[in-house]
Design a protein around this motif. Structure first.
Motif, short mmCIF file in Angstrom:
data_model
loop_
_atom_site.label_atom_id
_atom_site.label_comp_id
_atom_site.label_asym_id
_atom_site.label_seq_id
_atom_site.Cartn_x
_atom_site.Cartn_y
_atom_site.Cartn_z
N LEU A 74 10.33 -6.98 47.15
CA LEU A 74 11.27 -7.31 48.22
C LEU A 74 12.67 -7.28 47.63
N VAL A 75 13.48 -6.37 48.11
CA VAL A 75 14.81 -6.15 47.57
C VAL A 75 15.81 -6.05 48.72
N PRO A 76 17.08 -6.30 48.48
CA PRO A 76 18.06 -6.12 49.55
C PRO A 76 18.39 -4.65 49.75
N ALA A 77 18.83 -4.31 50.95
CA ALA A 77 19.26 -2.95 51.27
C ALA A 77 20.58 -3.02 52.02
N VAL A 78 21.43 -2.05 51.79
CA VAL A 78 22.77 -2.05 52.39
C VAL A 78 22.98 -0.80 53.21
N GLY A 79 23.55 -0.97 54.40
CA GLY A 79 23.91 0.16 55.23
C GLY A 79 24.60 -0.27 56.51
N TYR A 80 25.51 0.54 56.99
CA TYR A 80 26.19 0.28 58.26
C TYR A 80 26.90 -1.07 58.26
N GLY A 81 27.50 -1.42 57.15
CA GLY A 81 28.27 -2.65 57.07
C GLY A 81 27.45 -3.91 57.01
N LEU A 84 20.54 -6.23 54.37
CA LEU A 84 19.28 -6.67 54.96
C LEU A 84 18.32 -7.10 53.86
N ALA A 85 17.54 -8.14 54.16
CA ALA A 85 16.53 -8.62 53.22
C ALA A 85 15.41 -9.27 54.01
N ALA A 86 14.24 -9.31 53.38
CA ALA A 86 13.06 -9.89 54.03
C ALA A 86 12.39 -10.87 53.10
N ASP A 87 11.60 -11.77 53.67
CA ASP A 87 10.83 -12.70 52.84
C ASP A 87 9.34 -12.42 53.00
N ARG A 88 8.55 -13.13 52.21
CA ARG A 88 7.10 -12.92 52.19
C ARG A 88 6.45 -13.25 53.53
N ASP A 89 7.01 -14.23 54.25
CA ASP A 89 6.38 -14.76 55.45
C ASP A 89 6.78 -14.04 56.74
N GLY A 90 7.40 -12.86 56.62
CA GLY A 90 7.66 -12.07 57.81
C GLY A 90 9.05 -12.17 58.39
N LEU A 91 9.96 -12.84 57.71
CA LEU A 91 11.34 -12.96 58.20
C LEU A 91 12.18 -11.80 57.69
N VAL A 92 12.96 -11.21 58.57
CA VAL A 92 13.92 -10.16 58.20
C VAL A 92 15.28 -10.58 58.72
N GLN A 93 16.30 -10.47 57.87
CA GLN A 93 17.66 -10.82 58.27
C GLN A 93 18.60 -9.65 58.03
N SER A 94 19.56 -9.53 58.93
CA SER A 94 20.70 -8.63 58.75
C SER A 94 21.96 -9.49 58.71
N ARG A 95 22.75 -9.33 57.66
CA ARG A 95 23.96 -10.14 57.50
C ARG A 95 25.17 -9.24 57.25
N ASP A 96 26.32 -9.74 57.67
CA ASP A 96 27.57 -9.02 57.44
C ASP A 96 27.86 -8.97 55.94
N LEU A 97 28.21 -7.78 55.44
CA LEU A 97 28.45 -7.63 54.01
C LEU A 97 29.58 -8.51 53.51
N ASN A 98 30.64 -8.61 54.28
CA ASN A 98 31.84 -9.30 53.80
C ASN A 98 31.74 -10.82 53.90
N SER A 99 31.13 -11.31 54.96
CA SER A 99 31.12 -12.75 55.20
C SER A 99 29.76 -13.41 54.96
N GLY A 100 28.71 -12.62 55.01
CA GLY A 100 27.37 -13.19 54.94
C GLY A 100 26.88 -13.75 56.27
N ASP A 101 27.69 -13.65 57.30
CA ASP A 101 27.30 -14.16 58.61
C ASP A 101 26.09 -13.39 59.14
N LEU A 102 25.25 -14.10 59.87
CA LEU A 102 24.02 -13.52 60.38
C LEU A 102 24.31 -12.59 61.57
N ASN A 103 23.89 -11.33 61.45
CA ASN A 103 23.95 -10.40 62.59
C ASN A 103 22.75 -10.61 63.49
N TRP A 104 21.57 -10.64 62.89
CA TRP A 104 20.34 -10.93 63.62
C TRP A 104 19.25 -11.29 62.62
#
Length: 397
Positions: A74-81, A84-104
């Motif tokens: 499980l590694v982070p991936a970057v694209g489109y500003g 994104l990262a995922a955890d073992r239990d099925g959670l996926v997050q997209s965060r803003d590169l600059n602020s870390g704020d949650l996109n979804w």
């Protein structure tokens, strides 16, 4: 005996022949790993360091439970500003590169084990239950799932509308990026005794290239899976099955038409992307962590967590950093004049490209790191096994 038992758990054993292999190789295991006694080097203690640069933590967030104690990819991936990262239990997050704020974020029921890889509007992950899952890059909506032959311990690679995934049984499966329909598959036998883990696939032009547990580097045509070339980049040697392990579990990298790959314990090699011809081998350095490159050099974390700089043209070593010995370092990342690695205590270290000396370090979390740092616009992004995701920036004192 306890040490032998623990060591055996690090290997994937397949088929009845594996049982015979273990029985015949216990003596070899004892001799190879212990020499009759526990002779493992302890991790180097961090000594006081006068920093030459300052490291700022721009932001720090948490992605669920991270790997949750498992050995995963499980590694982070970057694209489109976004990152994104995922955890073992099925959670996926997209965060803003600059602020870390949650996109979804998307909460699923999958046991993620590899990824994410990013495609044209898709986020693709693999699971321990032999599934490939695609989500929308825009909002995290589930797009499709597809079954594969076994657990996915690599990052899906995506290009030209094709998702290619390698599973732990040696199979490469190609799926349509939009629908998840199977396009083709290629099977490569896994040796009876091998290290748990698989290197991710590399898409090189119209080919997909991967290293296998038998020491071979193989290129397949991305469009239809046709065998293009293969080459033995590492030759097994030694008396016991353990000594003869030649797993190519490091992610291959390519630059200027040359592919670089490292073996678990039998060296590093360079091969032409066109036809697989081996340009050079350096059999003195091995790695299960990974590599990075800049315009002229390779950077490698070896099996003892020493960091090396190598000449891309010959494989000759130029410097070796030993002060982080056995600290279970990540693969290195490089940018500007820096080499960056994470370690098993949650420290991130900046080394000098010129000679490997330590420039600075920062403590991000108490958890181990095993994901290679990512660098975007001179900002370093790290992801730890406890789910800590952080953005770091170096500046002059």
């Amino acid at each position: 005996m306890r040490l032998i038992t623990l060591l055996l758990t690090c290997f994937v054993l397949t088929g009845c022949a594996a049982l015979n292999t273990v029985s015949d190789s216990v003596a070899g295991l004892t001799d190879y790993f212990t020499g009759g006694e526990d002779n493992t080097d302890p991790p180097a203690e961090l000594t006081e360091l006068t920093p030459e640069i300052e490291i700022d933590v721009l932001w720090k967030k948490t992605v669920g439970v991270g790997a949750n104690g498992h050995a995963l990819k499980l590694v982070p991936a970057v694209g489109y500003g976004a990152i994104l990262a995922a955890d073992r239990d099925g959670l996926v997050q997209s965060r803003d590169l600059n602020s870390g704020d949650l996109n979804w974020e998307a909460e699923t029921e999958f046991d993620f084990s590899g990824g994410p890889g990013l495609g044209d509007g898709t986020v693709v992950l693999g699971t321990s239950d032999a599934e490939v899952v695609a989500l929308s890059l825009e909002n995290g909506e589930l797009l499709w799932t597809a079954g594969v032959s076994s657990e996915v311990l690599s990052v899906p690679a995506i290009a030209q509308g094709v998702v290619v995934v390698r599973t732990i049984d040696g199979t490469v499966t190609a799926l349509d990026e939009k629908s998840g329909d199977k396009l083709w598959s290629y099977e490569q036998a896994v040796p009876a005794l091998s290290v748990r883990g698989t290197g991710s696939l590399l898409i090189s032009g119209d080919n997909v290239v991967g290293g296998y547990d038998n020491g071979k580097l193989i290129a397949l045509r991305l469009a239809d899976g046709k065998h293009v070339w293969e080459t033995s980049v590492v030759i097994p040697s030694g008396r016991s099955e353990v000594e003869r392990l030649v797993d190519l579990d490091v992610d291959p990298i390519e630059t200027n038409g040359v592919i670089y790959i490292a073996s678990y314990q039998n060296g590093i090699a360079a091969a032409l992307a066109l036809d697989g011809d081996v340009i050079w081998r350096n059999e003195t350095i091995s790695s299960s962590s990974g590599m990075a490159n800049d315009w002229r050099y390779l950077y490698l974390t070896d099996s003892k967590s020493d960091v090396w700089q190598l000449d891309q043209r010959s494989g000759a070593s130029l410097w070796k950093q030993k002060e982080l010995h056995q600290r279970k370092l990540t693969a290195p990342a490089t940018y500007e004049n820096y080499v960056v690695v994470g370690d098993f205590e949650g420290y991130v270290h900046w080394l000098s490209i010129s000679d490997g000396r330590q420039l600075a370090r920062v403590h991000v979390t108490d958890s181990a790191m095993d994901a290679k740092p990512l660098v975007v616009d001179n900002t370093v992004y790290v992801y730890a096994k406890d789910g800590t995701l952080a953005a770091l920036k170096a500046r002059s004192l």
